[in-house]
Design an enzyme around this catalytic site. Structure first.
Site, PDB file in Angstrom:
ATOM      1  N   ARG A  39     -28.818  -2.121 -28.496  1.00  0.00           N
ATOM      2  CA  ARG A  39     -29.149  -2.947 -29.664  1.00  0.00           C
ATOM      3  C   ARG A  39     -27.882  -3.250 -30.475  1.00  0.00           C
ATOM      4  NH1 ARG A  39     -32.241  -6.695 -32.210  1.00  0.00           N
ATOM      5  NH2 ARG A  39     -32.909  -6.100 -34.294  1.00  0.00           N
ATOM      6  N   THR A  85     -42.746   4.070 -37.772  1.00  0.00           N
ATOM      7  CA  THR A  85     -43.657   5.201 -37.991  1.00  0.00           C
ATOM      8  C   THR A  85     -44.958   4.895 -37.250  1.00  0.00           C
ATOM      9  OG1 THR A  85     -44.131   4.163 -40.141  1.00  0.00           O
ATOM     10  CG2 THR A  85     -42.772   6.149 -40.148  1.00  0.00           C
ATOM     11  N   THR A 120     -43.492   2.834 -43.252  1.00  0.00           N
ATOM     12  CA  THR A 120     -44.855   3.082 -43.705  1.00  0.00           C
ATOM     13  C   THR A 120     -45.228   4.544 -43.517  1.00  0.00           C
ATOM     14  OG1 THR A 120     -45.512   0.837 -43.133  1.00  0.00           O
ATOM     15  CG2 THR A 120     -47.275   2.457 -43.379  1.00  0.00           C
ATOM     16  N   CYS A 260     -48.644  -2.711 -37.944  1.00  0.00           N
ATOM     17  CA  CYS A 260     -49.121  -2.418 -39.293  1.00  0.00           C
ATOM     18  C   CYS A 260     -50.637  -2.256 -39.366  1.00  0.00           C
ATOM     19  CB  CYS A 260     -48.666  -3.520 -40.258  1.00  0.00           C
ATOM     20  SG  CYS A 260     -46.918  -3.434 -40.698  1.00  0.00           S
TER      21      CYS A 260
END
Length: 425
Positions: A39, A85, A120, A260
């Site tokens: 990355r 997360t 989160t 999410c």
């Protein structure tokens, strides 16, 4: 600490961290850190595989440097953690990425440093889980030697209209002074403004309920869709009619995946259960939404059998779209994979077409085709699973050519008029 003295490091350069690092890098020195060397190498060549930022946007962030070397973080005094997360196989929070990042920061933490989390979490993770690790690894004392904050991410992958600078940022800090500093720092890049929450726990809770609310609302519409299907009533027509009332919420049925909406509610229910409360509405919504993939597969198999008389082992299905949402390459927690698995469990042959996905990013057992390689007059079933613009641009007539004489077209996203499809949610 005044913001002019802040030496900033962003930990985690995914969908959330990279846009944040680039925005800050337009005005101040920033170290963008990620443990994935590939990355880092790609970003140094101004390539973002998530497609959230263009090469020009990365290149124009003149003060942003990329690294996977922890030694490059030692001069920083302000850390923002933007690691994933996820949940585990039992739908429990998997805090391992955030814990590893915290352990790493704790090893280099200095007096006066600030650590802000954007990942989160359930209410309490920052102060009850992460801060003790920072104290242990640094031998420093919280709110005396170092400080913390929480500012929930609100990135919407693939959305080129609502971007980082355009979305109000909730901020918080472990002392009133640090809360003001954190808020002022974010104000320097967020044009939409900031909202300073009363505490870190309030900010954590605000984040986790944003997507929980959406999940529950979509679950209601999914259940209504099931009912209307039994009543032979078109769900979209019902929603359009109901939507003429000024306060009717414009949700649509569908597969609920992603990083999410399909994940965050489990963080809140986990914490509730830890305190002896068994959530009812939230978990009911989760069960219903998680069951939509099997519902879609079963409906399709039944319709193909009814129309052509073929058994599941003889049926061939084309899935159009694999990502968790339209016009982005994000595969995280995509429920289309579950549709594929459900079809295959009945012996159905499945091919997939998604112009946003490369075959290298997908399990070898999933056959990903380019549009030009799709066989015509071949499939018993075609599922429009993701609303990519490219599928809409193809047009219904070209898509119909992929089906055999008895094919079923299942439009999960209402991409085309109801009279051109056989099944819709």
């Amino acid at each position: 600490m005044i913001i002019e003295d802040i030496k900033l490091a962003i930990i985690g350069l995914g969908y959330v961290g990279l846009p944040l690092a680039a925005a800050f890098g337009n005005t101040r020195d920033v170290i963008g850190f990620d443990i994935n060397q590939q990355r880092i190498d790609e970003l140094k060549l101004f390539h973002d595989e998530t497609l959230e930022l263009s090469s020009e946007e990365i290149r124009d962030s003149k003060n942003l440097n990329f690294s996977s070397d922890i030694d490059d973080l030692r001069d920083a005094n302000f850390y923002i953690v933007t690691v994933p997360t996820p949940i585990d196989s039992l739908n429990a929070p998997d805090l391992s990425p955030i814990l590893k990042a915290t352990e790493m920061i704790g090893a280099i933490l200095k007096k006066g440093d600030v650590v802000v989390y954007e990942s989160t979490v359930y209410p309490g993770v920052t102060e009850e889980v992460c801060v003790p690790i920072l104290e242990k690894n640094s031998d420093l004392r919280f709110n005396k030697d170092f400080f913390a904050g929480y500012s929930p991410e609100r990135i919407n992958p693939g959305d080129k209209e609502h971007r980082l600078k355009d979305i109000v940022k909730v901020t918080s800090g472990s002392t009133p002074e640090i809360a003001n500093t954190i808020d002022e720092l974010y104000q320097s890049i967020i044009e939409a403004g900031t909202f300073q929450a009363a505490s870190i726990k309030v900010a954590e809770a605000a984040k986790v309920i944003e997507n929980t609310q959406r999940d529950v609302n979509i679950a209601l519409i999914n259940e209504l869709s099931k009912i209307f299907t039994l009543l032979d009533v078109d769900t979209e027509e019902v929603l359009n009619a109901a939507g003429t009332k000024w306060n009717f919420l414009p949700f649509r049925p569908g597969l609920v995946g992603g990083h999410c909406i399909g994940v965050d509610p489990y963080y809140l229910t986990y914490k509730a259960q830890e305190h002896g409360y068994e959530p009812e509405i939230i978990l009911a919504g989760r069960r219903l939404n998680d069951g939509m993939s099997s519902y879609v597969a079963d409906n399709l198999i039944a319709a193909m059998k009814s129309k052509a008389g073929s058994s599941a082992g003889q049926q061939k299905v084309l899935i159009m779209g694999l990502t968790f949402k339209e016009n982005c390459p994000d595969l995280r927690n995509s429920k289309v994979f579950d549709v594929i698995a459900a079809l295959k469990s009945h012996g159905v042959h499945v091919d997939v077409c998604d112009p946003w996905v490369t075959a290298q990013k997908v399990d070898q057992e999933i056959n990903v085709l380019h549009t030009e390689d799709i066989r015509k007059d071949f499939y018993d079933g075609i599922v429009l699973a993701v609303g990519h613009d490219l599928f809409i641009e193809m047009g219904i007539e070209d898509i119909q050519k992929f089906g055999n004489k008895n094919y079923i077209l299942y439009d999960l996203k209402y991409l085309f008029p109801s009279d051109s499809t056989d099944l819709r949610l």
